[in-house]
Design an enzyme around this catalytic site. Structure first.
Site, PDB file in Angstrom:
ATOM      1  N   ASP A   1       0.706  -1.099  -0.012  1.00 29.46           N
ATOM      2  CA  ASP A   1      -0.004  -0.007  -0.034  1.00 29.46           C
ATOM      3  C   ASP A   1       0.981   1.114   0.012  1.00 29.46           C
ATOM      4  OD1 ASP A   1      -1.944  -1.563   0.249  1.00 29.46           O
ATOM      5  OD2 ASP A   1      -2.743  -1.129   2.159  1.00 29.46           O
TER       6      ASP A   1
ATOM      7  N   ASP B   1     -15.176  -2.902  -1.589  1.00 32.79           N
ATOM      8  CA  ASP B   1     -14.773  -2.643  -0.116  1.00 32.79           C
ATOM      9  C   ASP B   1     -15.965  -2.487   0.634  1.00 32.79           C
ATOM     10  OD1 ASP B   1     -12.166  -2.816  -1.146  1.00 32.79           O
ATOM     11  OD2 ASP B   1     -12.246  -0.485  -1.483  1.00 32.79           O
TER      12      ASP B   1
END
EC number: 5.3.1.16
Length: 240
Positions: free
Chosen positions: A8, A129
């Site tokens: 990330d 998500d």
């Protein structure tokens, strides 16, 4: 099942967030390319990249770090975060990405996802998500009234390569993945599902395997960085 180590990217560094909060970022490596090489040298056969700044900005922000990773490694990589038009998709695929992940745009402009999947077969994934089962967008800052399963089903016939399902409240929290919700989604659609969020131990990977769901793989981040999971052991569990 495939192990997807998560890289990330925030402000050019390799970080992990806690439950998606940008102000709760832990920096694990300020050289993302070196981190990517370490994962590959440990045996990883895929990389999962996320441009966190890009997810909020709606356009690529950590492009330099992603390009450095692509130059430093020779395994396929998938990237999500800030990819919201065909030009950006095409640019990233030309730069060597194996797969782009479309999240917010899958809610805002599902036809663009369909067109991208048609133009670039096998190279478009949808990132779903969810917070309490409801889809969140714009870098998880906004929760919609669409369920994860309903969104996934909208792309059943679109030729999407995979769905990356993340339970936001489990992400970075080291509490284990939401196996029930992940398995239910995988059973509800024919698109391959990749589990994400909360994978913090080999037992979590064993539980995903034992769920009986047709999962393509699992993403892990923090647990790989802090040594709770070793890449060779994880790959052995997922292959077994």
């Amino acid at each position: 099942m495939i192990l997807y180590p998560a890289i990330d990217l925030k402000d050019g560094a390799c970080v992990r967030l806690y439950k998606g909060e940008m102000d709760q970022a832990t920096v694990f490596n300020d050289d993302p390319a070196a981190q990517a090489r370490a994962f590959v040298e440990a045996g990883c056969e895929w990389l999962h990249l996320v441009d966190l700044n890009g997810a909020f900005a709606g356009a690529p922000v950590n492009a330099g770090a992603v390009e450095a990773i692509l130059a430093a490694t020779d395994v396929p990589a998938q990237l999500g975060g800030g990819i919201r038009d065909l030009a950006t998709i095409e640019t990233w695929l030309e730069k060597g990405l194996a797969r782009v992940i479309l999240g917010t745009v899958a809610v805002r402009d599902p036809e663009l996802v369909r067109e991208a999947a048609r133009l670039f077969p096998g190279k478009v994934a949808v990132g779903i998500d969810a917070r309490d089962g409801m889809v969140a967008v714009e870098g998880w800052a906004e929760t919609t009234d669409i369920t994860a399963t309903d969104l996934a089903r909208r792309f059943e016939d679109a030729g999407v390569a995979a769905i990356i399902y993340t339970d936001i409240d489990r992400d970075g929290a080291m509490q284990g993945p939401n196996i029930e919700a992940t398995a239910a989604l995988a059973h509800a659609v024919s698109i391959p599902v990749i589990a994400s969020g909360g994978v913090s131990s080999l037992d979590d990977l064993r539980a995903l395997k034992a769920s009986g769901a047709p999962l393509d793989g699992a993403i892990s981040g923090r647990a790989l960085y802090d040594g709770r999971i070793s890449v060779p052991e994880a790959m052995k569990v997922l292959a077994g």
